[in-house]
Design a protein around this motif. Structure first.
Motif, PDB file in Angstrom:
ATOM      1  N   VAL B  66       0.889  -1.187   0.149  1.00 29.48           N
ATOM      2  CA  VAL B  66      -0.136   0.011  -0.179  1.00 29.48           C
ATOM      3  C   VAL B  66       0.900   1.234  -0.028  1.00 29.48           C
ATOM      4  N   VAL B  67       1.904   1.020   0.784  1.00 29.51           N
ATOM      5  CA  VAL B  67       2.634   2.442   0.775  1.00 29.51           C
ATOM      6  C   VAL B  67       3.541   2.720  -0.518  1.00 29.51           C
ATOM      7  N   VAL B  68       3.910   1.509  -0.998  1.00 31.37           N
ATOM      8  CA  VAL B  68       4.711   1.853  -2.328  1.00 31.37           C
ATOM      9  C   VAL B  68       3.712   2.151  -3.322  1.00 31.37           C
ATOM     10  N   GLU B  69       2.719   1.635  -3.397  1.00 37.39           N
ATOM     11  CA  GLU B  69       1.737   2.273  -4.479  1.00 37.39           C
ATOM     12  C   GLU B  69       1.096   3.702  -4.315  1.00 37.39           C
ATOM     13  N   ALA B  70       0.966   3.928  -2.844  1.00 36.40           N
ATOM     14  CA  ALA B  70       0.431   5.259  -2.626  1.00 36.40           C
ATOM     15  C   ALA B  70       1.665   6.535  -2.903  1.00 36.40           C
ATOM     16  N   ALA B  71       2.760   5.889  -2.613  1.00 30.96           N
ATOM     17  CA  ALA B  71       4.040   6.836  -2.929  1.00 30.96           C
ATOM     18  C   ALA B  71       4.084   7.251  -4.566  1.00 30.96           C
ATOM     19  N   ARG B  72       3.976   6.186  -5.299  1.00 33.57           N
ATOM     20  CA  ARG B  72       3.862   6.372  -6.744  1.00 33.57           C
ATOM     21  C   ARG B  72       5.256   6.876  -7.025  1.00 33.57           C
ATOM     22  N   GLY B  73       6.545   6.534  -6.574  1.00 31.97           N
ATOM     23  CA  GLY B  73       7.942   6.827  -6.859  1.00 31.97           C
ATOM     24  C   GLY B  73       8.300   8.198  -6.479  1.00 31.97           C
ATOM     25  N   ARG B  74       7.470   8.966  -5.834  1.00 31.19           N
ATOM     26  CA  ARG B  74       7.708  10.367  -5.557  1.00 31.19           C
ATOM     27  C   ARG B  74       8.866  10.556  -4.650  1.00 31.19           C
ATOM     28  N   VAL B  75       8.903   9.720  -3.559  1.00 31.95           N
ATOM     29  CA  VAL B  75       9.918   9.678  -2.709  1.00 31.95           C
ATOM     30  C   VAL B  75      10.252   8.206  -2.213  1.00 31.95           C
ATOM     31  N   PRO B  76      11.584   7.704  -1.772  1.00 32.96           N
ATOM     32  CA  PRO B  76      11.914   6.588  -1.655  1.00 32.96           C
ATOM     33  C   PRO B  76      11.141   5.648  -0.435  1.00 32.96           C
ATOM     34  N   VAL B  77      10.668   4.390  -0.551  1.00 35.75           N
ATOM     35  CA  VAL B  77      10.343   3.883   0.535  1.00 35.75           C
ATOM     36  C   VAL B  77      11.035   2.697   0.968  1.00 35.75           C
ATOM     37  N   VAL B  78      11.454   2.733   2.363  1.00 33.67           N
ATOM     38  CA  VAL B  78      12.474   1.853   3.049  1.00 33.67           C
ATOM     39  C   VAL B  78      11.779   1.048   3.937  1.00 33.67           C
ATOM     40  N   ALA B  79      11.583  -0.246   3.463  1.00 31.71           N
ATOM     41  CA  ALA B  79      10.902  -1.108   4.406  1.00 31.71           C
ATOM     42  C   ALA B  79      11.536  -1.777   5.447  1.00 31.71           C
ATOM     43  N   GLY B  80      11.013  -1.771   6.616  1.00 33.20           N
ATOM     44  CA  GLY B  80      11.699  -2.582   7.670  1.00 33.20           C
ATOM     45  C   GLY B  80      11.445  -4.079   7.533  1.00 33.20           C
ATOM     46  N   VAL B  81      12.583  -4.561   7.806  1.00 30.23           N
ATOM     47  CA  VAL B  81      12.656  -6.093   7.758  1.00 30.23           C
ATOM     48  C   VAL B  81      13.198  -6.593   9.040  1.00 30.23           C
ATOM     49  N   ALA B  82      12.373  -7.199   9.930  1.00 32.06           N
ATOM     50  CA  ALA B  82      12.644  -7.683  11.246  1.00 32.06           C
ATOM     51  C   ALA B  82      12.180  -9.094  11.436  1.00 32.06           C
ATOM     52  N   ALA B  83      13.407  -9.881  11.789  1.00 30.10           N
ATOM     53  CA  ALA B  83      13.327 -11.377  12.209  1.00 30.10           C
ATOM     54  C   ALA B  83      14.110 -11.925  13.123  1.00 30.10           C
ATOM     55  N   THR B  84      13.913 -13.117  13.517  1.00 24.50           N
ATOM     56  CA  THR B  84      14.810 -13.601  14.415  1.00 24.50           C
ATOM     57  C   THR B  84      15.947 -14.648  13.718  1.00 24.50           C
ATOM     58  N   THR B  85      15.343 -15.139  12.391  1.00 26.67           N
ATOM     59  CA  THR B  85      16.087 -15.921  11.731  1.00 26.67           C
ATOM     60  C   THR B  85      16.557 -15.620  10.360  1.00 26.67           C
ATOM     61  N   ILE B  86      17.636 -15.920  10.059  1.00 26.39           N
ATOM     62  CA  ILE B  86      18.220 -15.430   8.486  1.00 26.39           C
ATOM     63  C   ILE B  86      17.241 -15.631   7.532  1.00 26.39           C
ATOM     64  N   SER B  87      16.498 -17.033   7.676  1.00 28.28           N
ATOM     65  CA  SER B  87      15.535 -17.386   6.393  1.00 28.28           C
ATOM     66  C   SER B  87      14.427 -16.576   6.320  1.00 28.28           C
ATOM     67  N   ASP B  88      13.974 -16.101   7.432  1.00 33.66           N
ATOM     68  CA  ASP B  88      12.728 -15.413   7.605  1.00 33.66           C
ATOM     69  C   ASP B  88      13.025 -13.909   7.049  1.00 33.66           C
ATOM     70  N   ALA B  89      14.509 -13.380   7.271  1.00 36.91           N
ATOM     71  CA  ALA B  89      14.816 -12.052   7.095  1.00 36.91           C
ATOM     72  C   ALA B  89      14.954 -11.911   5.691  1.00 36.91           C
ATOM     73  N   VAL B  90      15.616 -13.075   5.200  1.00 38.99           N
ATOM     74  CA  VAL B  90      15.720 -13.113   3.607  1.00 38.99           C
ATOM     75  C   VAL B  90      14.307 -13.173   2.706  1.00 38.99           C
ATOM     76  N   GLU B  91      13.630 -13.775   3.230  1.00 41.11           N
ATOM     77  CA  GLU B  91      12.168 -14.174   2.631  1.00 41.11           C
ATOM     78  C   GLU B  91      11.519 -12.653   2.551  1.00 41.11           C
TER      79      GLU B  91
END
Lengths: 302, 302, 302, 302
Positions: B66-91
């Motif tokens: 939703v944020v990426v679509e609403a931003a429409r490229g006007r500003v960068p969207v930096v998404a938070g990735v939080a995980a306890t395992t490497i596999s979840d983070a990479v996914e």
């Protein structure tokens, strides 16, 4: 001794003690003289770096006396008073006032946690025992009590509580204090804050151990900040910061004493069971001082 | 989506969730649009304020989308990735990259304390899973692990680890990081630092929840700092700081959501068992927003 | 004065001080006498409850002297020695030895964190200054240093370091110590452990403030544990535990002094800026003492 | 599946996961079978040792399913439910109930600190979502929230909240809980308490990771405590305690998995970025297991 409002660089002096428990008076007086020659704006014996927690009553008094006499009124001497009881604090305040101190740095030691009313009564009693200006010292890391903002607001109403020195690393806390009582209390930084930042937000200087070994550079930084030459200030600040961090890695007193020894001041080691800096620590201190051009005594090229 | 180097004000977006667990898409898109109209330089969904720790996989993805679509490229969207395992983070990294995020804010959750090699391998795997720039997030208060300076130095060698956001309150730590890796890593402040101070020492902006409710004022502060108009910056900073402190008193998400509700954004309460702001908290938020002229929606007078 | 091996209930005595800083000798001597009449196995002046951190050199010495004289050799007197420097600790050890103490409770105060070698050298110097048996005191809550298991193992090799009192709440730590050095060091509990549990795992007694106000019940609990009558011990322990918890809620010294005042001992309040117990605290202490049948002085009815 | 009241030794099962994220079902089922053969009184998948914080929804469900099926009703299976939101917790409770669990171990994960009302509402919602008995899990070390005594008293009024497992090291806290709600809540120990002490004060058993690798010895200790043969219990307890301490030195999951590997269970390493035990850690685990005669699989010799 009256002075203008305190501001600028106040080195926390080390306490040189010989093996019999006596104060090494000659080297302490020489350090005082050299620091004044280097331009510092004041002197603070018996702060953390001054090992107040390791000295007995007689040693503390003698330290204050030697510093006051060596300063000869050229800069204000703000003596640290640390105690667990009100009666001991009041006794120290009166003694240092009588010895000619220009101000009192008030430190509360606590063994049991203490209620806010107790904290306020302690500092109030201290302020009531002297006409000298009092600096509130707050150090959440080392004391088992802390000065909350409401407590500071209550204490700010006393006429001679006029300064605060914060030894946390939370610079935002200082801005909150300045926002709340900045019209009555002037704020000094300690070595865990970035002095240039504290100056930017409205601070008036810093009280810190590292200024013992880099007094000229510290005064230069203060002057640049005071003149709002922030770009130049930051260039110097960045270099000086490496030193704050080296000192933070080790026992403060051990490191400042170690640095002074490297500069030719025979101040000795911290009091046992504290241990002198390790070889690695000494080497790191030497590197930092060399990079700052500070391996000579402060007074060498005055 | 490529962007110039990240800099400026990146609000941490809240995550509006309805009672059935669905994302309230309309209000989130409206908030994104209004914040961009107010001049913010980027957007950060799924930070602390975005309650990442309370959302499941599907909710997180939908928020980013939703944020990426609403931003429409006007500003960068930096998404938070939080995980306890490497596999979840990479996914997660791969998913948000595919959804069009402009960068990744990397967060390590830990249950057991974790050795430094594990910390480095976690962030390295994350960076290796994308060509997007990665922002290292360090928050000694909330995570059970921390990024030490040596770990940061190792990670700074990876080509797309290019930013760091520090959520401690120890501003001096940022200067140490800038001293060590400032040529490769740009530093953002978080809400516990004084943004003007972080800008003074070489930071490039801030990522923080309060910018959701005071975006114009935040951008103005950034502009003043960027122009080295420090006196003017500090006048504004001092007023804005009151807000950071109010928000620090309460659950971050509860307060930013509460503030947005006051401004007319129906973002709801934080997810239970978190509780909405108390009446006293809401009143305090209202007071601070009123004092800053920020009780209207960000986009009201764009 | 020589004694058999220390074991049993050693109340931590309060330090009654009058408004001029003098020791209230009569009430202290009466308390000592009553506690001995109540069956306690030893006495410990200058522990935490005894406010050692709030007393000066002269007050400490006078406390030890009054207690030794009042005890008249009927039970061992183990005097607390707390210091930050080795020289101060050694001076105290020699002074209390000369005053007739039967043992030394060694406490390390630290302002700066201290390396393990420093910790070991401190206690070694203390043990080397006397022929009396030494009790190592470890309190991770109040001291800024702690005795690690390796440090304890090193110290256990000294012939007169023969006891340890642990003031943490981690009973498992005591079992680790007993497993490691139980053949050379006997372990006493403090008030945050459940004494019956410490006796079960091999402890020899407890040194604690609450025993000042419930000496008979404490001795009865010790006797039941010593006789391995665990069911009966636990019935009494469960009742007594309520008191440990009430005291843990408040400043230890304030509460024990408050309880003794309720029993008719005019020991006064803790030293300012410590505050006397609140009305609610006093009421809670009264309730607990009443439930234990302990509102009369210890010596009232044999 | 209905069972008598829970009591005795409940090993916290590890979660064996293969490199593709699948559950290693064969080895998990074999471990379950061997532990039951060794006499354990129940099984607890998805505790701390079970790395609940590192598993996704599908992995957690599969773990519970495999354990329930392998147990075949011989002993109760108490499944861990850990979540940050009420909705996630309720979903898990219903899922594990449907899979045939005999009880729920309720764990609250928190990112922001949470008010007591929120804590109570979380556990209440969990209990309301099932008819199974619920075990409150409290772990001040790992969670950012804790169950206070008043919160426990409120929760004890719910009919199916009938047990509590405390993972602190403060055994006195357990006695306070037993004093307050012991008639309604039965208390289990965790690995940081001394199990024999918890049994002495009224506990009914322990839930802990080490019982995975020393099940027979753990059951023997339980039987001795249950029979009030305290001297014999302590002899065994003292030997077993060495193992608890070795495991406490390392990541719990890494060590229990390492110990099981030594016994021939191919359970693999903890999930990355957690790291397997070091060589030194592995050697220490081997030594302790050898000293306890536990280097063979639990089921090797009945």
């Amino acid at each position: 001794m009256t002075h203008e409002a305190f501001r600028g660089v106040f080195p926390y002096l080390v306490s040189p003690i010989d093996e019999h428990g006596g104060v090494r008076e000659t080297v302490l007086a020489r350090l005082v003289n050299d620091l004044i020659d280097a331009g510092v704006h004041g002197l603070t014996p018996l702060g953390s770096t001054g090992e107040f927690a390791y000295l007995n009553r007689e040693q503390r008094r003698r330290i204050v006396q030697v510093v006051v006499e060596a300063a000869r009124g050229r800069v204000p001497v703000v003596a640290g008073v640390a105690a667990t009881t009100i009666s001991d604090a009041v006794e120290q305040v009166k003694a240092y006032d009588a010895l000619g101190a220009s101000g009192i740095l008030g430190i509360l030691e606590a063994y049991f946690p203490i209620a806010e009313d107790g904290v306020v009564s302690y500092f109030s009693a201290m302020a009531g025992a002297t006409a000298l200006p009092v600096v509130l010292y707050t150090n959440p890391q080392f004391q088992r009590s802390d000065l909350t903002l409401p407590a500071i607001e209550r204490l700010a109403k006393l006429p001679n509580i006029r300064y605060l020195k914060d030894a946390s690393s939370d610079t935002g806390r200082l801005l909150s204090i300045i926002n709340a009582v900045g019209d009555r209390i002037r704020v000094f930084s300690a070595s865990a804050h970035i002095p240039a930042c504290v100056m930017l937000i409205g601070g008036v200087g810093w009280m810190a151990g590292p200024a013992c070994v880099v007094p000229r550079q510290s005064v230069q930084l203060y002057d640049l900040c005071h003149a709002a030459r922030w770009d130049d200030a930051m260039r110097l600040q960045r270099k000086l910061w490496r030193m704050n961090r080296v000192f933070a890695k080790y026992n403060l007193a051990a490191c400042i004493k170690g640095g002074l020894e490297l500069q030719g001041y025979d101040v000795g080691a911290p009091l046992p069971p504290q241990t002198p800096p390790s070889d690695a620590g000494r080497a790191e201190v030497r590197d930092v001082l060399a990079a700052l051009g500070a391996l000579e005594p402060a007074g060498a090229t005055g």
